[in-house]
Design a protein around this motif. Structure first.
Motif, PDB file in Angstrom:
ATOM      1  N   GLU A  30      19.542  18.935 -20.437  1.00 57.96           N
ATOM      2  CA  GLU A  30      19.588  20.341 -20.051  1.00 57.96           C
ATOM      3  C   GLU A  30      20.619  21.142 -20.847  1.00 57.96           C
ATOM      4  O   GLU A  30      20.772  22.332 -20.636  1.00 57.96           O
ATOM      5  N   ASP A  31      21.323  20.482 -21.761  1.00 56.56           N
ATOM      6  CA  ASP A  31      22.228  21.209 -22.651  1.00 56.56           C
ATOM      7  C   ASP A  31      22.449  20.377 -23.909  1.00 56.56           C
ATOM      8  O   ASP A  31      22.029  19.215 -23.987  1.00 56.56           O
ATOM      9  N   GLY A  32      23.106  20.964 -24.908  1.00 54.74           N
ATOM     10  CA  GLY A  32      23.275  20.294 -26.180  1.00 54.74           C
ATOM     11  C   GLY A  32      24.096  19.020 -26.114  1.00 54.74           C
ATOM     12  O   GLY A  32      23.771  18.015 -26.760  1.00 54.74           O
ATOM     13  N   ALA A  33      25.169  19.048 -25.320  1.00 57.51           N
ATOM     14  CA  ALA A  33      26.030  17.873 -25.212  1.00 57.51           C
ATOM     15  C   ALA A  33      25.266  16.691 -24.621  1.00 57.51           C
ATOM     16  O   ALA A  33      25.379  15.550 -25.087  1.00 57.51           O
ATOM     17  N   GLU A  34      24.464  16.975 -23.597  1.00 56.84           N
ATOM     18  CA  GLU A  34      23.668  15.917 -22.988  1.00 56.84           C
ATOM     19  C   GLU A  34      22.610  15.424 -23.968  1.00 56.84           C
ATOM     20  O   GLU A  34      22.301  14.225 -24.019  1.00 56.84           O
ATOM     21  N   ALA A  35      22.066  16.337 -24.775  1.00 61.31           N
ATOM     22  CA  ALA A  35      21.056  15.957 -25.758  1.00 61.31           C
ATOM     23  C   ALA A  35      21.615  14.948 -26.756  1.00 61.31           C
ATOM     24  O   ALA A  35      20.949  13.976 -27.121  1.00 61.31           O
ATOM     25  N   VAL A  36      22.858  15.167 -27.182  1.00 59.84           N
ATOM     26  CA  VAL A  36      23.502  14.241 -28.119  1.00 59.84           C
ATOM     27  C   VAL A  36      23.668  12.868 -27.477  1.00 59.84           C
ATOM     28  O   VAL A  36      23.404  11.833 -28.108  1.00 59.84           O
ATOM     29  N   ARG A  37      24.087  12.846 -26.215  1.00 59.67           N
ATOM     30  CA  ARG A  37      24.273  11.571 -25.508  1.00 59.67           C
ATOM     31  C   ARG A  37      22.951  10.832 -25.335  1.00 59.67           C
ATOM     32  O   ARG A  37      22.865   9.622 -25.583  1.00 59.67           O
TER      33      ARG A  37
END
Length: 218
Positions: A30-37
């Protein structure tokens, strides 16, 4: 993997993609940081990223995902407008193209499959229009890059790619075969570290070989 801060949009894309036998959604964010993880954990072949997300935007997420995967994960950006001010940044970051959020189901499937197989989504003419628009706005800001190592013919091919010509049109313009055009493009991409035509167009503008608003090389 699908990343979008709008739950309805994200769920809609996931559900549509899940109907296809040759596509499997391995993660959501749901956000960029989570996408990276999630990308680091699931190692998807393709990441569908919204450009505008909280905590970390899609552009920074694309940079980190591409760097961590060594380019193994391809990136397709989602945007609301076809002239989103961040489209140029997304392509420059290494994204292979972009898809409008109001795209039809067939357009979504086509985009995912094109990028997943290693091609750029954008038609050359569309790429050229987008890059020209934002290069015009950023005149004098783009970094210069050396053209050393390219042959005169490879520079000609690069300019014609930036002008939106297809391989067949380049072959006709230079009076050479399609096979020869492909050979020049492969060598050009290898020398300059390019993955697709979208990056080639950006490079041509950065080198000053093509100028915004002109249809001829500088």
């Amino acid at each position: 993997m699908v990343a979008d801060d709008q739950a309805v949009v994200r769920t809609g894309f996931v559900n549509l993609l899940a109907t296809q036998d040759d596509i499997r959604v391995v993660g959501e964010a749901e956000d960029g940081a989570e996408a990276v993880r999630v990308a680091a954990e699931r190692r998807p072949d393709l990441a569908l990223l919204d450009i505008r997300m909280p905590h970390m935007d899609g552009i920074q997420a694309a940079r980190e995902i591409l760097a961590a995967s060594g380019g193994a994960t391809r990136v397709l950006m989602l945007t609301t407008f076809d002239l989103d001010e961040y489209v140029y940044d997304a392509l420059a970051a290494g994204a292979s193209g972009f898809l409008l959020k109001d795209a039809t189901f067939p357009e979504l499937l086509h985009a995912v499959r094109v990028v997943a197989r290693g091609d750029a989504l954008l038609a050359p003419g569309v790429t050229r229009r987008l890059v020209a628009e934002f290069a015009r706005q950023r005149s004098g800001v783009l970094p210069a890059r050396p053209v050393d190592g390219l042959t005169a013919r490879e520079v000609e091919v690069l300019v014609l790619i930036a002008r939106g010509l297809s391989n067949a049109e380049i072959a006709q313009s230079l009076t050479i075969t399609d096979h020869t055009v492909k050979t020049h493009i492969n060598r050009l991409f290898a020398k300059m570290g390019l993955r697709d035509r979208a990056q080639a167009v950006i490079l041509a503008y950065e080198l000053g070989l093509v100028l915004p608003g002109r249809d001829r090389p500088a």
